[in-house]
Design a protein around this motif. Structure first.
Motif, PDB file in Angstrom:
ATOM      1  N   LEU A  69       0.921  -1.243   0.034  1.00  0.00           N
ATOM      2  CA  LEU A  69      -0.140  -0.018   0.005  1.00  0.00           C
ATOM      3  C   LEU A  69       0.937   1.380  -0.049  1.00  0.00           C
ATOM      4  O   LEU A  69       1.883   1.458   0.639  1.00  0.00           O
ATOM      5  N   LEU A  70       0.306   2.358  -0.662  1.00  0.00           N
ATOM      6  CA  LEU A  70       0.939   3.400  -0.782  1.00  0.00           C
ATOM      7  C   LEU A  70       1.048   4.099   0.721  1.00  0.00           C
ATOM      8  O   LEU A  70       0.184   3.945   1.491  1.00  0.00           O
ATOM      9  N   PRO A  71       2.096   4.864   1.203  1.00  0.00           N
ATOM     10  CA  PRO A  71       2.109   5.610   2.413  1.00  0.00           C
ATOM     11  C   PRO A  71       0.715   6.366   2.506  1.00  0.00           C
ATOM     12  O   PRO A  71       0.556   6.584   3.767  1.00  0.00           O
ATOM     13  N   GLN A  72       0.308   7.122   1.497  1.00  0.00           N
ATOM     14  CA  GLN A  72      -1.026   7.861   1.392  1.00  0.00           C
ATOM     15  C   GLN A  72      -1.960   7.160   1.834  1.00  0.00           C
ATOM     16  O   GLN A  72      -2.930   7.526   2.553  1.00  0.00           O
ATOM     17  N   VAL A  73      -2.253   5.868   1.277  1.00  0.00           N
ATOM     18  CA  VAL A  73      -3.389   5.125   1.815  1.00  0.00           C
ATOM     19  C   VAL A  73      -3.242   4.599   3.259  1.00  0.00           C
ATOM     20  O   VAL A  73      -4.170   4.572   3.972  1.00  0.00           O
ATOM     21  N   ILE A  74      -2.024   4.189   3.590  1.00  0.00           N
ATOM     22  CA  ILE A  74      -1.674   3.852   4.946  1.00  0.00           C
ATOM     23  C   ILE A  74      -1.938   4.812   6.009  1.00  0.00           C
ATOM     24  O   ILE A  74      -2.764   4.832   6.990  1.00  0.00           O
ATOM     25  N   ALA A  75      -1.949   6.296   5.248  1.00  0.00           N
ATOM     26  CA  ALA A  75      -2.306   7.408   6.286  1.00  0.00           C
ATOM     27  C   ALA A  75      -3.694   7.462   6.440  1.00  0.00           C
ATOM     28  O   ALA A  75      -4.163   7.947   7.459  1.00  0.00           O
ATOM     29  N   ASP A  76      -4.408   7.059   5.413  1.00  0.00           N
ATOM     30  CA  ASP A  76      -6.013   6.986   5.633  1.00  0.00           C
ATOM     31  C   ASP A  76      -6.316   6.037   6.528  1.00  0.00           C
ATOM     32  O   ASP A  76      -7.142   6.394   7.532  1.00  0.00           O
ATOM     33  N   PHE A  77      -5.678   4.947   6.572  1.00  0.00           N
ATOM     34  CA  PHE A  77      -6.001   3.932   7.433  1.00  0.00           C
ATOM     35  C   PHE A  77      -5.988   4.062   8.915  1.00  0.00           C
ATOM     36  O   PHE A  77      -6.646   3.969   9.785  1.00  0.00           O
ATOM     37  N   LYS A  78      -4.687   4.897   8.982  1.00  0.00           N
ATOM     38  CA  LYS A  78      -4.423   5.425  10.361  1.00  0.00           C
ATOM     39  C   LYS A  78      -5.485   6.750  10.858  1.00  0.00           C
ATOM     40  O   LYS A  78      -5.611   6.422  11.940  1.00  0.00           O
ATOM     41  N   ALA A  79      -5.578   7.425   9.861  1.00  0.00           N
ATOM     42  CA  ALA A  79      -6.320   8.817  10.391  1.00  0.00           C
ATOM     43  C   ALA A  79      -7.689   8.038  10.604  1.00  0.00           C
ATOM     44  O   ALA A  79      -8.395   8.355  11.535  1.00  0.00           O
ATOM     45  N   GLU A  80      -8.398   7.075  10.017  1.00  0.00           N
ATOM     46  CA  GLU A  80      -9.764   6.491  10.357  1.00  0.00           C
ATOM     47  C   GLU A  80      -9.622   5.725  11.572  1.00  0.00           C
ATOM     48  O   GLU A  80     -10.322   5.956  12.356  1.00  0.00           O
ATOM     49  N   LYS A  81      -8.608   4.934  12.034  1.00  0.00           N
ATOM     50  CA  LYS A  81      -8.298   4.413  13.077  1.00  0.00           C
ATOM     51  C   LYS A  81      -8.193   5.384  14.382  1.00  0.00           C
ATOM     52  O   LYS A  81      -8.844   5.164  15.416  1.00  0.00           O
ATOM     53  N   GLU A  82      -7.625   6.354  14.201  1.00  0.00           N
ATOM     54  CA  GLU A  82      -7.528   7.296  15.219  1.00  0.00           C
ATOM     55  C   GLU A  82      -8.816   8.080  15.423  1.00  0.00           C
ATOM     56  O   GLU A  82      -9.088   8.438  16.439  1.00  0.00           O
ATOM     57  N   PHE A  83      -9.414   8.239  14.302  1.00  0.00           N
ATOM     58  CA  PHE A  83     -10.851   8.809  14.394  1.00  0.00           C
ATOM     59  C   PHE A  83     -11.608   8.106  15.608  1.00  0.00           C
ATOM     60  O   PHE A  83     -12.332   8.612  16.354  1.00  0.00           O
ATOM     61  N   TRP A  84     -11.698   6.764  15.354  1.00  0.00           N
ATOM     62  CA  TRP A  84     -12.569   6.089  16.179  1.00  0.00           C
ATOM     63  C   TRP A  84     -12.161   5.805  17.485  1.00  0.00           C
ATOM     64  O   TRP A  84     -12.752   5.682  18.528  1.00  0.00           O
ATOM     65  N   ARG A  85     -10.605   5.876  17.573  1.00  0.00           N
ATOM     66  CA  ARG A  85     -10.024   5.956  18.910  1.00  0.00           C
ATOM     67  C   ARG A  85     -10.333   6.951  19.646  1.00  0.00           C
ATOM     68  O   ARG A  85     -10.596   7.073  21.232  1.00  0.00           O
TER      69      ARG A  85
END
Length: 366
Positions: A292-308
């Motif tokens: 996965l591109l770093p930008q896609v992984i960044a989206d995964f992390k952003a969504e994860k942080e949102f729910w956290r």
């Protein structure tokens, strides 16, 4: 109201409830006379009425109903000692009638859609299950597709609910040209009254059957919103089950000319596929994730942080539960678990994957 009148009302409502329940055992009839017959008219009318109001009236309706039930229970409890003998029978019957009436209304305005045949049949999508190797092929395809869309993306807009309603309705109108199942009149997409509460509960959106509204959690990250809006609109069209709404939402958003809609749809499907691969082939999951591109992984992390941020306790519980599930299913146990949406995606793309069947840099178990 007299005791006799209450009993007659109970009998009538119970009879209607049984008739509706029995009707649900005939999916073809439900499809013909309800889902593609009566329901589109009532849902369109509900959306037209709800669209007059700039806020989610469904939330208010449910709050009033809950308040009414609680008030009746409290009032009965307070007066239970002073009630006459006949009232002690009438009041519980009235409560029973109230819930029967709610059930009947719910089934008529939307709930019978649970009994229609699978929407995948209507779309001509097969249900052939995949092997782990084929699942990994599908995952590799969606990784490449999501990466490619991310590279084309310039800036994700800050979505307002009116923008989502307009663009999502346009996407459905395009799909209607291919299949009337996607017909969407009188668009009605609303922001929930309290995004903070909905975020704390862990909900992205929901459909309000009594008002015909599709409700969005406007606190969500913007790159998630296009797909979620299309998913909730699918419920408005009579798609009751979540996996089926996922399918319609994906097909609609991914075929939109809007690049942000395409990315949102493929990003969401990639999550479902990677979840399945992580369960069945952890080594393959790691290799695909690394592609996965770093930008896609960044989206995964952003969504994860949102729910956290909003739902820390639930997030921790789900994370722990998933880790436990993986340990319990480390070998063969649980290998036959499937998500319908992933099966349908495999059946949609397997001809394309067969043509482009190249050796993947992954380790698969069968």
């Amino acid at each position: 109201m007299t005791k006799r009148a209450v009993i007659i009302k109970s009998t009538v409502l119970l009879g209607l409830t049984i008739l509706i329940y029995v009707f649900g055992f005939f999916p073809s009839s439900v499809q013909k006379y309800y889902s593609t017959g009566f329901y589109p008219y009532i849902s369109s009318a509900l959306r037209y009425i709800s669209g007059i109001f700039p806020f989610a009236i469904g939330d208010i309706i449910y709050a009033v109903l809950i308040g009414f039930v609680l008030y009746k229970i409290f009032r009965f409890y307070k007066r239970r000692q002073s009630l006459k003998k006949k009232d002690r029978i009438i009041i519980p019957l009235q409560v029973f009638n109230f819930f029967l009436l709610l059930y009947i209304i719910f089934k008529i305005v939307w709930g019978l859609n649970y009994n229609r045949p699978s929407v995948s049949e209507e779309l001509g999508i097969g249900y052939e299950k995949y092997t782990v190797k084929e699942l990994v092929q599908l995952g590799n395809y969606f990784v490449d597709k999501t990466n490619a869309l991310k590279l084309k993306q310039t800036k994700v807009p800050t979505y307002k609910i009116v923008d989502l309603e307009k663009t999502s309705a346009e996407a459905y109108n395009l799909m209607e040209k291919k299949n009337p199942l996607f017909r969407y009149s009188n668009p009605c997409l609303k922001a929930v009254l309290s995004p903070w509460v909905i975020s704390k509960v862990g909900i992205e959106g929901y459909y309000a059957p009594l008002s015909g509204e599709a409700n969005m959690n406007t606190n969500l990250p913007d790159f998630v919103k296009p797909y979620v809006s299309c998913h909730e609109i699918a419920h408005q069209l009579g798609i009751a089950y979540e996996d089926e709404a996922n399918l319609l939402g994906y097909l609609t958003a991914s075929n939109s000319p809007d690049l942000n809609y395409q990315y949102s749809a493929n990003y969401e499907m990639l999550k479902y596929i990677l979840f399945e691969i992580r369960m069945k082939a952890p080594d393959d999951y790691k290799i695909l994730y690394d592609k996965l591109l770093p930008q896609v992984i960044a989206d995964f992390k952003a969504e994860k942080e949102f729910w956290r941020k909003y739902n820390g306790q639930m997030f921790g519980y789900m994370d722990a539960a998933f880790d436990r599930f993986l340990k319990l299913n480390n070998q063969k146990k649980g290998i036959d678990s499937y998500q319908d949406i992933v099966i349908w995606l495999w059946n949609i793309y397997k001809p394309q994957l067969a043509v482009n069947n190249t050796q993947l840099p992954v380790k698969h178990t069968n």
